[in-house]
Design an enzyme around this catalytic site. Structure first.
Site, short mmCIF file in Angstrom:
data_model
loop_
_atom_site.label_atom_id
_atom_site.label_comp_id
_atom_site.label_asym_id
_atom_site.label_seq_id
_atom_site.Cartn_x
_atom_site.Cartn_y
_atom_site.Cartn_z
N HIS A 96 1.60 -0.66 22.02
CA HIS A 96 0.74 0.50 21.83
C HIS A 96 1.03 1.01 20.41
CE1 HIS A 96 1.65 0.68 26.22
NE2 HIS A 96 0.40 1.06 26.33
N ASP A 145 4.26 2.88 20.33
CA ASP A 145 5.52 2.17 20.58
C ASP A 145 6.16 1.85 19.24
OD1 ASP A 145 4.85 2.08 23.26
OD2 ASP A 145 4.06 0.03 23.16
N MET A 161 -1.76 -9.20 21.11
CA MET A 161 -2.54 -8.08 21.66
C MET A 161 -1.98 -6.75 21.17
SD MET A 161 -2.15 -5.57 24.22
CE MET A 161 -1.66 -5.80 25.92
N GLU A 195 -8.74 -2.67 31.19
CA GLU A 195 -7.75 -2.78 32.27
C GLU A 195 -7.99 -1.69 33.32
OE1 GLU A 195 -3.72 -2.90 30.86
OE2 GLU A 195 -2.89 -2.49 32.84
N LYS A 205 -7.28 0.34 37.03
CA LYS A 205 -6.18 0.75 37.90
C LYS A 205 -6.74 1.82 38.83
CE LYS A 205 -1.35 2.28 37.68
NZ LYS A 205 -0.22 2.70 36.81
N ASP A 240 5.65 -2.16 38.87
CA ASP A 240 5.93 -3.02 37.71
C ASP A 240 7.12 -3.95 37.92
OD1 ASP A 240 3.80 -1.98 36.26
OD2 ASP A 240 5.03 -0.46 35.29
C1 GCO Z 1 0.31 0.99 33.57
C2 GCO Z 1 -0.50 0.05 32.71
C3 GCO Z 1 -0.04 0.00 31.29
C4 GCO Z 1 -1.01 -0.72 30.39
C5 GCO Z 1 -0.64 -0.55 28.99
C6 GCO Z 1 -1.58 -1.28 28.05
O1 GCO Z 1 0.17 0.89 34.78
O2 GCO Z 1 1.05 1.81 33.04
O3 GCO Z 1 -0.43 -1.22 33.29
O4 GCO Z 1 1.23 -0.60 31.22
O5 GCO Z 1 -1.10 -2.06 30.69
O6 GCO Z 1 -0.62 0.79 28.68
O7 GCO Z 1 -2.61 -0.49 27.73
MN MN Z 2 -0.92 -3.12 32.48
MN MN Z 3 0.40 -1.13 35.35
#
Ligand code: GCO
Ligand code: MN
Ligand code: MN
Length: 390
Positions: free
Chosen positions: A58, A61, A92, A185, A187, A261
């Site tokens: 990021h 980071d 990436m 992405e 979630k 994770d």
């Molecule tokens: C999470 C996400 C993040 C993203 C990352 C890339 O659940 O926190 O998976 O880890 O993948 O911020 O944008």
């Molecule tokens: Mn992720």
């Molecule tokens: Mn994640």
């Protein structure tokens, strides 16, 4: 058939880790850091030592959110040199649109137009960093693009705002000649109670509505689809089939839990196997990115164990997939189940005559039912193989 017997990660395997993954210090909602800070440069040399190929990041980071232009340039330059010295690539880059409190109501979908503008500025600057480091994939994870209460905005307005933002970023990509691909992405929740783009499938429906759909694909994550109770490999397969699998986040997750994770393959080994088999069967050529972190109980030796474990498990499962594909009994069953018992009627492309014929055809359902579907045996052969007795 290639059999890897050493399970040593090499550059050709394209294993990558985010700075935030191996650099994760174990802070959670209930407890503080358990591991010391590692600088991005220290992380790069750790990854090189373990045989990883790439590092992702990021913006923040690497570069503190309020760094001056000169500070930013100096940090990015020395990081680039460290990567080159260690032979690590940056495939990436991404942007943090979730950490700073200004994004408490979302970034691209926030109600305040100034927040939306700031989110675009921050993302363009993160793309500049990524481009300087050679990244060709830009991930967008809208962690705060959601709600606790639907009273705050109409959900379709949120989608429209998201579309405008992605369209804007595609134009920037074109104007700068970066040649990046965006990977969206999904979630379902966490950190918001509900995130708008909850699943990979939702993004696959959104992408064709963009101005430059060819520039945009998805970044499915194991844990995220599992949190929604879905079969991850199926989501990956749909993305692949649509030509949209631009990146992948590998980790693991137990059902009905917060976002964990976990180390790749550590929770649901069999699902991990089907996933690796799929990626290898279709010759997926993108990065294998591990978006996971070590148990909070670990020190940095344990973080290395974690990272090595992610790659090792992938390589073991890859070898198992090759064995599965070459196993005589399995091949026999696969052949048997996809052939028709009697083969008198089959459907090709639609034609008027073909349809007329099909409408009058008499199917012998009892005869069809005589054909065996030995999926129990097939699955047990898979289990035997995974357990190392076949
Ligand atoms: C999470 C996400 C993040 C993203 C990352 C890339 O659940 O926190 O998976 O880890 O993948 O911020 O944008
Ligand atoms: Mn992720
Ligand atoms: Mn994640």
């Amino acid at each position: 058939m290639t059999i890897t017997d050493d399970y040593q990660p090499r550059a050709e395997h394209k294993f990558s880790f985010g700075l935030w993954t191996v650099g994760n210090r174990g802070r959670d909602a209930f407890g503080d850091f358990v591991r010391a800070y590692l600088s991005p440069i220290e992380i790069v040399s750790m990854l090189a030592e373990m045989g990883a190929w790439g590092v992702n990041l990021h913006d923040n980071d690497l570069v503190p959110i309020d760094a001056t232009g000169a500070e930013r340039d100096c940090i990015v330059r020395s990081f680039k040199k460290a990567c080159a010295d260690s032979g690590i690539v940056v495939p990436m880059a991404t942007v943090s649109l979730f950490f700073h409190p200004v994004f408490r109501d979302g970034a691209f979908t926030a109600n305040d137009p100034e927040v939306r503008a700031y989110a675009l500025q921050k993302t363009m600057r993160a793309m500049d960093i990524g481009a300087e480091l050679g990244a060709k994939i830009f991930v967008l994870w809208g962690g705060r693009e959601g709600v606790e209460t639907d009273a705050c905005r109409r959900a379709d307005d949120a989608i429209k705002r998201l579309r405008e933002a992605v369209n804007y970023l595609c134009e920037y990509n074109i104007e700068r000649g970066y040649g990046m691909k965006f990977a969206l992405e999904a979630k379902p929740n966490e950190p918001r109670a509900d995130i708008y783009m909850a699943t990979t499938g939702q993004y696959l429906g959104f992408i064709p509505t963009l101005d430059h759909p060819e520039m945009v694909g998805v970044n499915p994550e194991v844990a995220h689809e599992n949190m929604a109770g879905l079969n991850f490999m199926h989501a990956v397969a749909q993305a692949w089939e649509a030509g949209k699998l631009f990146h992948i986040d590998l980790n693991d997750q137990m059902p009905s839990r917060f976002d964990q994770d976990l180390r790749f393959g550590s929770s649901n080994l069999k699902a991990a196997f089907w996933l690796v088999k799929f990626l290898e069967d279709v010759d997926y050529e993108g990065p294998r990115h591990f978006d996971a972190h070590a148990y909070r109980t670990e020190d940095y030796e344990g973080v290395k164990d974690f990272a090595r474990g992610c790659m090792r498990t992938y390589l073991i499962l890859k070898e198992k997939a090759h064995r599965w594909n070459a196993d005589r009994e399995i091949l026999g069953i696969l052949n048997e189940i996809s052939s028709s018992g009697r083969g008198t009627a089959r459907v090709d492309r639609y034609s008027k005559e073909g349809a007329a014929q099909l409408l009058t055809h008499v199917f012998d359902k009892d005869e069809i039912l005589k054909k065996r579907l030995p999926y129990e045996r097939l699955d047990q052969l898979t289990v035997d193989m995974l357990l190392g007795v076949r």
